[in-house]
Design a protein around this motif. Structure first.
Motif, PDB file in Angstrom:
ATOM      1  N   GLY A 137      14.856 -68.965  23.683  1.00 22.25           N
ATOM      2  CA  GLY A 137      15.731 -69.874  22.960  1.00 22.25           C
ATOM      3  C   GLY A 137      15.242 -71.298  23.027  1.00 22.25           C
ATOM      4  N   PHE A 138      16.187 -72.222  23.180  1.00 19.53           N
ATOM      5  CA  PHE A 138      15.887 -73.647  23.182  1.00 19.53           C
ATOM      6  C   PHE A 138      16.027 -74.224  24.587  1.00 19.53           C
ATOM      7  CE2 PHE A 138      17.749 -72.654  19.001  1.00 19.53           C
ATOM      8  CZ  PHE A 138      16.726 -73.073  18.168  1.00 19.53           C
ATOM      9  N   LEU A 171      16.374 -66.971  11.621  1.00 15.80           N
ATOM     10  CA  LEU A 171      15.360 -67.093  12.672  1.00 15.80           C
ATOM     11  C   LEU A 171      15.506 -65.976  13.703  1.00 15.80           C
ATOM     12  CD1 LEU A 171      15.421 -70.961  13.224  1.00 15.80           C
ATOM     13  CD2 LEU A 171      13.571 -69.637  12.188  1.00 15.80           C
ATOM     14  N   ALA A 172      16.748 -65.599  13.995  1.00 18.46           N
ATOM     15  CA  ALA A 172      16.973 -64.485  14.927  1.00 18.46           C
ATOM     16  C   ALA A 172      16.513 -63.176  14.307  1.00 18.46           C
ATOM     17  CB  ALA A 172      18.450 -64.411  15.308  1.00 18.46           C
ATOM     18  N   LEU A 232      13.971 -66.361  17.359  1.00 18.20           N
ATOM     19  CA  LEU A 232      14.971 -66.596  18.392  1.00 18.20           C
ATOM     20  C   LEU A 232      15.514 -65.253  18.863  1.00 18.20           C
ATOM     21  CD1 LEU A 232      17.080 -69.503  16.810  1.00 18.20           C
ATOM     22  CD2 LEU A 232      15.337 -69.703  18.584  1.00 18.20           C
ATOM     23  N   LEU A 253      19.803 -70.221  11.516  1.00 11.38           N
ATOM     24  CA  LEU A 253      19.680 -69.679  12.872  1.00 11.38           C
ATOM     25  C   LEU A 253      19.708 -68.156  12.836  1.00 11.38           C
ATOM     26  CD1 LEU A 253      22.083 -72.144  14.721  1.00 11.38           C
ATOM     27  CD2 LEU A 253      19.625 -71.940  15.131  1.00 11.38           C
ATOM     28  N   LEU A 265      21.352 -65.651  23.320  1.00 10.02           N
ATOM     29  CA  LEU A 265      21.374 -66.082  21.922  1.00 10.02           C
ATOM     30  C   LEU A 265      21.475 -64.902  20.965  1.00 10.02           C
ATOM     31  CD1 LEU A 265      18.769 -68.993  21.645  1.00 10.02           C
ATOM     32  CD2 LEU A 265      21.256 -69.136  21.507  1.00 10.02           C
TER      33      LEU A 265
END
Length: 361
Positions: free
Chosen positions: A17-18, A5-6, A11, A2, A41
């Motif tokens: 986000g999700f 990915l950020a 993200l 995660l 996030l």
């Protein structure tokens, strides 16, 4: 991963986000934390990283000699005299009372409700296993317009997600005690969760980032050994098979479904299946190999009890489930970041497919 990915811009504040979060076992902790910070996030993911990089075993289970000795003595009594006493006292190998306090402080559960009500998040799903019936249950916090679904030997229960639901989903079989919720007793959600992508798909997800914890392997076949496996090795193999293998199988299944969707256009009629784009991120190294380097950091009394199941080498796989250690978790975080960087091309292709789809629509 995660965090990687950020860092790569997939993200965060600009990328978004999700809509749906699903997680079982340790993933239930991560998913719940992300749900609580769905409104930010970019700030939440670094906090989650720091949470794991600072965690200590005593924040998860009792490590003092008195508590562990008491549990050990109850197991010895039950195994030795259970037939005579016709009752047992031991319910697990460890006491996870500290985990409840840790999670309650780490995850602002009221913020999950706020993010769902405000529309920043559509749903959070936390699977668990009913230990009396062996059936699965998905505890679901979701917006009112989100539909539930039916699935054999699973029930979907709308609820306000709280610490008990996360504790239940992450209660590793035998090691951690079951969690009682409304008169039922639940354990780790991975035990019954043979199709971990299913909740996200049923909640309407069209694109899924699936993060696993097992290294993909193309090698098959048995290795010859001169002696039978110890209890520790058998237990490690069972936990791996039950808790780690399902996501890889489900990702392969989703690929076959996507192939059938392409091969069988609906021609205007309703189709039983739909295309779901899945990005599967998995570690490039086996965690047990890394755990072997840090096995000495498992609390001494726990290591002593585990030696009753096998040698230090044989209990390494089991130890990896109990290795709540800053250096070990920090190593895993850096591995995740590196693996995301290594898979940059695949990740960017996944992002481009969404951009192309939006341009067409």
């Amino acid at each position: 991963m995660l965090s990687g990915l950020a860092d790569s811009g997939v993200l965060g504040a600009d990328a978004g986000g999700f809509d749906v979060l699903v997680g079982s076992s340790a993933g239930a902790i991560n998913a719940s934390f992300l749900a609580a910070c769905a409104d930010d996030l970019a700030a939440g993911i670094p906090r989650l990283v720091e949470l794991w990089k600072a965690i200590e075993a005593q924040q998860v289970f009792r490590t003092d000699l008195r508590s562990l000795s008491g549990i050990g003595l109850r197991w010895v009594r039950d195994l030795s005299f259970g037939g005579l006493l016709r009752q047992t006292g031991a319910k697990s190998l460890l006491d996870t009372a500290p985990l409840r306090e840790f999670l309650s402080a780490a995850i602002p559960f009221e913020q999950i409700d706020h993010n769902i009500e405000s529309g920043r998040l559509d749903a959070l799903a936390v699977p668990a296993t009913d230990l009396y019936t062996a059936d699965g249950v998905v505890f679901l916090g979701a917006r009112p317009e989100v539909s539930t679904w039916e699935r054999g030997r699973w029930s979907i229960e709308r609820t306000r997600l709280e610490v008990d639901h996360v504790m239940a989903s992450s209660a590793i079989p035998v090691f951690f005690p079951s969690i009682e919720i409304d008169g039922r007793h639940f354990g780790d959600g991975s035990v019954r969760n043979t199709a971990p992508l299913s909740p996200a798909i049923n909640l309407g997800a069209q694109r899924i980032i699936a993060i696993g914890v097992r290294q993909p392997s193309t090698e098959t076949g048995s290795v010859r050994h001169s002696k039978p496996p110890s209890i520790a090795q058998v237990a490690g193999a069972l936990l791996d098979a039950v808790m780690l293998d399902a996501i890889g199988v489900d990702v392969e299944h989703s690929g076959r479904v996507n192939t059938s969707v392409i091969a069988s256009p609906n021609n205007g009629s309703e189709q039983a299946f739909r295309w779901v784009d899945v990005l599967w991120l998995s570690p490039s190294r086996d965690f047990s190999g890394i755990a072997r380097e840090f096995a000495h950091r498992v609390p001494p009394v726990v290591r002593y009890l585990m030696r009753g199941l096998g040698t230090d080498e044989e209990t390494t796989e089991l130890a990896s489930y109990l290795l709540f250690d800053p250096e070990f978790c920090g190593r895993l975080v850096e591995l995740g970041r590196a693996d995301v960087a290594e898979q940059r091309d695949e990740i960017q292709a996944f992002v481009r497919r969404e951009a192309d789809r939006n341009a067409v629509s």
